[in-house]
Motif scaffolding. Structure first.
Motif, PDB file in Angstrom:
ATOM      1  N   VAL A  25       3.614   1.804  -1.436  1.00 11.54           N
ATOM      2  CA  VAL A  25       4.179   2.116  -2.756  1.00 11.54           C
ATOM      3  C   VAL A  25       3.106   2.107  -3.847  1.00 11.54           C
ATOM      4  CG1 VAL A  25       6.471   1.291  -2.154  1.00 11.54           C
ATOM      5  CG2 VAL A  25       4.808  -0.312  -3.102  1.00 11.54           C
ATOM      6  N   GLY A  26       1.841   2.081  -3.427  1.00 12.70           N
ATOM      7  CA  GLY A  26       0.747   2.146  -4.390  1.00 12.70           C
ATOM      8  C   GLY A  26       0.448   0.859  -5.100  1.00 12.70           C
ATOM      9  N   LEU A  27       0.875  -0.276  -4.550  1.00 11.92           N
ATOM     10  CA  LEU A  27       0.636  -1.578  -5.186  1.00 11.92           C
ATOM     11  C   LEU A  27      -0.203  -2.485  -4.301  1.00 11.92           C
ATOM     12  CD1 LEU A  27       4.231  -2.276  -6.586  1.00 11.92           C
ATOM     13  CD2 LEU A  27       2.255  -1.376  -7.836  1.00 11.92           C
ATOM     14  N   ASP A  53       0.832  -1.211   0.000  1.00 11.76           N
ATOM     15  CA  ASP A  53       0.000   0.000   0.000  1.00 11.76           C
ATOM     16  C   ASP A  53       0.863   1.255   0.000  1.00 11.76           C
ATOM     17  OD1 ASP A  53      -2.492  -1.157  -0.114  1.00 11.76           O
ATOM     18  OD2 ASP A  53      -2.644  -1.413   2.061  1.00 11.76           O
TER      19      ASP A  53
END
Length: 304
Positions: A143-145, A141
């Motif tokens: 790192v936006g993944l 979360d």
């Protein structure tokens, strides 16, 4: 001419090691092979020849579990061959570069997981990848993944590959160090001669260094084969003796453990367990012989 003196001191010094090795390795091996030829009928041990192997390979109650474990073992081995060893070679090539700073620190950091206990590694990664209390979801979360996270150890299609990659993380330091030592042993004269001919950088690695370290790569490959077909600890510590989910991570080591010692409602059967162990020994022996008489012979011809 004087006869050469018999060096009895060599036998004296070797005797303790030979005795210990015989007691803990040679005798159990031959005793296991012997037990595989027997079975218990009406509380009596009877010689049944190859009947246990026939049951193991052909009886659906046994063969389905055996072929599933064997297939998982091959997949476990292939991931190590295709991921661990190339990464180890690449890391060794980078760390052997004379201009790299803090190379000793990097070597130590990469090799440290190798000396950790299987139990620690398995339990730690089970906690990290847990969808309930693990840190993997929050890290993804961050790192936006976060949408990529899955309960990898809880899904049949991902569990074995996940554990294989965990094993790669733990043991990538071994091929790295072996290849690193092989690269350092290359004479500087060869590299300097290549530089005169304009062979530098990656070209020097592919054309000069790689052919010279092929024997080391071959040894690493056979060690990877033997080690992965003897694997047990990581699967057991992370997924238990049942190698879940639904035996998706079951390999020959865990299958042997359940059969020989028994687990939960399954009673231990030392005779069928010995048959499984003998089959494992035969698979490893065939693989080693293929390497010694096939690949190694071609490498010698290539070197000549």
């Amino acid at each position: 001419m004087q006869k050469s003196r018999i060096r009895w001191h060599i036998a004296v010094f070797l005797a303790p090691a030979v005795l210990v090795y015989t007691a803990v390795m040679i005798y159990p091996l031959f005793n296991t092979l012997r037990l595989a030829l027997f079975n218990e009928v009406d509380d009596q041990r009877l010689f049944v020849g190859l009947a246990n192997f026939r049951t193991l390979f052909l009886d659906p109650l046994w063969s389905d579990a055996f072929w599933n474990a064997l297939g998982n073992n091959f997949w476990f081995f292939l991931i190590h061959m295709l991921v661990q060893n190339p990464i180890g070679i690449a890391l060794a090539a980078l760390l052997s570069h004379p201009r790299l700073r803090f190379a000793a620190f990097y070597r130590t950091a990469i090799f440290v997981p190798t000396i950790l206990s299987f139990v620690i590694v398995g339990f730690a990664w089970k906690l990290i990848l847990s969808p309930i209390w693990g840190i993997a979801p929050s890290l993804l979360d961050a790192v936006g993944l976060g949408g990529l996270f899955q309960p990898w150890l809880g899904k049949e299609e991902y569990a074995l590959t996940t554990l294989a990659l965990v094993s790669v993380w733990q043991f990538v330091g071994i091929p790295m160090m072996l290849i690193y030592a092989a690269l350092l042993s290359i004479p500087e004269e060869l590299l300097e001669a290549g530089e005169i001919d304009g062979i530098t950088g990656m070209s020097a690695f592919w054309k000069i260094k790689l052919p010279l370290i092929l024997p080391s790569i071959g040894i690493i490959s056979i060690l990877t084969f033997v080690g992965n077909f003897n694997a047990f600890d990581l699967i057991y510590s992370a997924q238990g003796a049942l190698a879940g989910p639904d035996f998706a991570t079951d390999i020959l080591g865990t299958f042997l453990y359940r059969t020989f010692f028994g687990f939960q409602l399954q009673l231990g059967d030392p005779y069928m367990g010995s048959a499984i162990a003998s089959a494992m020994f035969a698979i490893i022996l065939i693989g080693v012989c293929i390497y010694l008489f096939g690949i190694q012979t071609r490498m010698r011809r290539y070197q000549l």
